[in-house]
Design an enzyme around this catalytic site. Structure first.
Site, PDB file in Angstrom:
ATOM      1  N   ASP A  28       0.864  -1.178   0.000  1.00 60.38           N
ATOM      2  CA  ASP A  28       0.000   0.000   0.000  1.00 60.38           C
ATOM      3  C   ASP A  28       0.900   1.229   0.000  1.00 60.38           C
ATOM      4  OD1 ASP A  28      -2.410   1.557   0.259  1.00 60.38           O
ATOM      5  OD2 ASP A  28      -2.010   1.763   2.385  1.00 60.38           O
ATOM      6  N   SER A  29       0.275   2.389  -0.117  1.00 63.90           N
ATOM      7  CA  SER A  29       1.042   3.634  -0.100  1.00 63.90           C
ATOM      8  C   SER A  29       1.495   4.012   1.310  1.00 63.90           C
ATOM      9  CB  SER A  29       0.204   4.776  -0.688  1.00 63.90           C
ATOM     10  OG  SER A  29      -0.981   4.959   0.076  1.00 63.90           O
ATOM     11  N   TYR A  60      -0.823   8.433  -2.626  1.00 63.78           N
ATOM     12  CA  TYR A  60      -0.896   8.188  -4.063  1.00 63.78           C
ATOM     13  C   TYR A  60      -2.032   8.980  -4.715  1.00 63.78           C
ATOM     14  CZ  TYR A  60       2.187   4.011  -3.905  1.00 63.78           C
ATOM     15  OH  TYR A  60       3.257   3.143  -3.775  1.00 63.78           O
ATOM     16  N   GLY A  61      -3.047   9.333  -3.926  1.00 64.17           N
ATOM     17  CA  GLY A  61      -4.265   9.918  -4.478  1.00 64.17           C
ATOM     18  C   GLY A  61      -4.073  11.096  -5.408  1.00 64.17           C
ATOM     19  N   CYS A  91      -4.396  -1.103  -2.006  1.00 62.27           N
ATOM     20  CA  CYS A  91      -4.555   0.344  -2.174  1.00 62.27           C
ATOM     21  C   CYS A  91      -5.508   0.542  -3.331  1.00 62.27           C
ATOM     22  CB  CYS A  91      -3.207   0.994  -2.473  1.00 62.27           C
ATOM     23  SG  CYS A  91      -3.283   2.717  -3.001  1.00 62.27           S
ATOM     24  N   ASN A  92      -6.579   1.285  -3.109  1.00 64.89           N
ATOM     25  CA  ASN A  92      -7.578   1.469  -4.162  1.00 64.89           C
ATOM     26  C   ASN A  92      -7.028   2.248  -5.346  1.00 64.89           C
ATOM     27  OD1 ASN A  92     -10.542   0.629  -3.088  1.00 64.89           O
ATOM     28  ND2 ASN A  92      -9.235   1.246  -1.395  1.00 64.89           N
ATOM     29  N   THR A  93      -6.246   3.298  -5.073  1.00 59.70           N
ATOM     30  CA  THR A  93      -5.670   4.080  -6.164  1.00 59.70           C
ATOM     31  C   THR A  93      -4.724   3.222  -6.997  1.00 59.70           C
ATOM     32  OG1 THR A  93      -5.833   6.110  -4.857  1.00 59.70           O
ATOM     33  CG2 THR A  93      -4.316   6.134  -6.726  1.00 59.70           C
ATOM     34  N   GLU A 170      -4.333   9.400   9.562  1.00 56.95           N
ATOM     35  CA  GLU A 170      -2.943   9.366  10.025  1.00 56.95           C
ATOM     36  C   GLU A 170      -2.726  10.324  11.200  1.00 56.95           C
ATOM     37  OE1 GLU A 170       0.082   9.167   7.129  1.00 56.95           O
ATOM     38  OE2 GLU A 170      -0.840   7.409   6.186  1.00 56.95           O
ATOM     39  N   CYS A 219     -10.880   3.518   0.205  1.00 58.46           N
ATOM     40  CA  CYS A 219      -9.464   3.716   0.521  1.00 58.46           C
ATOM     41  C   CYS A 219      -9.194   2.893   1.767  1.00 58.46           C
ATOM     42  CB  CYS A 219      -9.160   5.196   0.766  1.00 58.46           C
ATOM     43  SG  CYS A 219      -7.474   5.510   1.361  1.00 58.46           S
ATOM     44  N   THR A 220      -8.065   2.208   1.794  1.00 63.29           N
ATOM     45  CA  THR A 220      -7.819   1.300   2.918  1.00 63.29           C
ATOM     46  C   THR A 220      -7.512   2.038   4.220  1.00 63.29           C
ATOM     47  OG1 THR A 220      -5.557   1.027   2.059  1.00 63.29           O
ATOM     48  CG2 THR A 220      -7.152  -0.716   1.590  1.00 63.29           C
ATOM     49  N   HIS A 221      -7.318   3.357   4.170  1.00 62.75           N
ATOM     50  CA  HIS A 221      -7.231   4.144   5.400  1.00 62.75           C
ATOM     51  C   HIS A 221      -8.612   4.310   6.046  1.00 62.75           C
ATOM     52  CE1 HIS A 221      -3.226   5.408   4.062  1.00 62.75           C
ATOM     53  NE2 HIS A 221      -3.049   5.990   5.226  1.00 62.75           N
TER      54      HIS A 221
END
Length: 303
Positions: A28-29, A60-61, A91-93, A170, A219-221
């Site tokens: 992931d990012s 990455y977005g 990561c979706n992006t 974050e 988004c995985t966040h």
């Protein structure tokens, strides 16, 4: 001697049970993909995992899809060199930007998180009105709309870019020291500051007014903010996290390929970051993965 006694010989060849104790690669990012790694570890407790968080280039977005596709190729190749048996683009992006290219390039199965999340949303919606919140790049790629409507062309999809949710997740992991935050940390992974509530309402109220009954956390966040998001959209809206669905897909693919780890295998979890601060990654990563992270290394990719 009982002549009816039957001797069972061990299976050989194609009929023998097959196992593969090689690790699963996940990347992931940053920290968000650890929500996917955590679900894989829960569903497949005998599997080893190699995880890379590309914190140095996060988020990455805002980047172009072509640039992110290059990151996918670079990190995927690094994981394959480490002998992984399957790669998860957590990561979706990055899934939107590079999944198809990665599937054509690498010699192991590669799965992303968009299709599992889209499938879960299509199955969950009752009024066929689905919201998607994601990074700018994921929304602009139209990946979720295409994937959901491929499963049910009658579903209306409402997508909104919510770039500040990554920052909020974050920041929430970096809880300030103090009695209130310390208490909150006992019951939640992420501390939600009051200002975050207003940001969430600005993003989510338009979707709520669209009468959605299902919302994809694209988004995985974002699963880290499930309480915040759910509090704004209401209990009647089903929240879809692709992490659990992706873990189901990993289990299914490995089972079909005869590539699950053996029952006797002792799993190992190896974590890497491209960021400068390995200790920060260890600390925050443990909160997302929900267990101590002992083995953390740093990787520097050529720019």
């Amino acid at each position: 001697m009982d002549t009816n006694e039957t001797t069972i010989e061990p299976l050989e060849g194609a009929d023998a049970p097959r196992f593969d104790n090689a690790p699963i690669g996940v990347f992931d990012s940053g920290f968000g993909g650890l929500t996917v790694a955590r679900e894989i570890a829960k569903e497949l407790p005998r599997e080893s995992i190699v995880y890379l968080g590309d914190s140095a280039r996060c988020p990455y977005g805002p980047r172009s899809l072509d640039e992110v596709d290059g990151f996918v190729q670079q990190i995927g190749a690094w994981l394959v060199e480490r002998g992984v048996k399957l790669v998860v683009i957590a990561c979706n992006t990055a899934t939107a930007a590079g999944l198809a290219h990665a599937q054509r390039t690498f010699p192991v199965p590669v799965i992303g998180v968009v299709e599992p999340g889209a499938r879960a949303a299509a199955h969950a919606t009752k009024n066929r009105r689905v919201g998607v919140i994601a990074t700018k790049a994921t929304v602009e790629s139209d990946a979720y709309t295409k994937a959901i409507r491929h499963l049910d062309a009658g579903i209306t999809v409402f997508s909104t870019a919510t770039p500040r949710f990554v920052e909020i997740a974050e920041q929430g992991l970096r809880m300030a020291e103090g009695p209130i935050e310390d208490f909150t940390s006992l019951v939640s992974t992420v501390y939600i500051r009051p200002a975050f509530q207003e940001i969430a309402r600005e993003y989510l109220e338009p979707l709520r007014r669209c009468d959605i009954d299902t919302l994809v956390l694209g988004c995985t966040h974002f699963p880290l903010l499930k309480a915040l998001i759910g509090g704004v959209v209401g209990r009647e809206v089903t929240l879809i996290s692709s992490a659990q669905e992706a873990a189901h897909d990993v289990a299914h693919i490995l089972s079909r390929r005869g590539a699950l780890a053996s029952e006797e295998h002792e799993p190992s979890y190896d974590f890497y970051t491209t960021g400068e601060d390995v200790e920060e990654f260890r600390s925050f990563g443990a909160r997302v993965f929900r267990t101590d992270i002992d083995r953390v290394g740093r990787v520097a990719f050529p720019s």
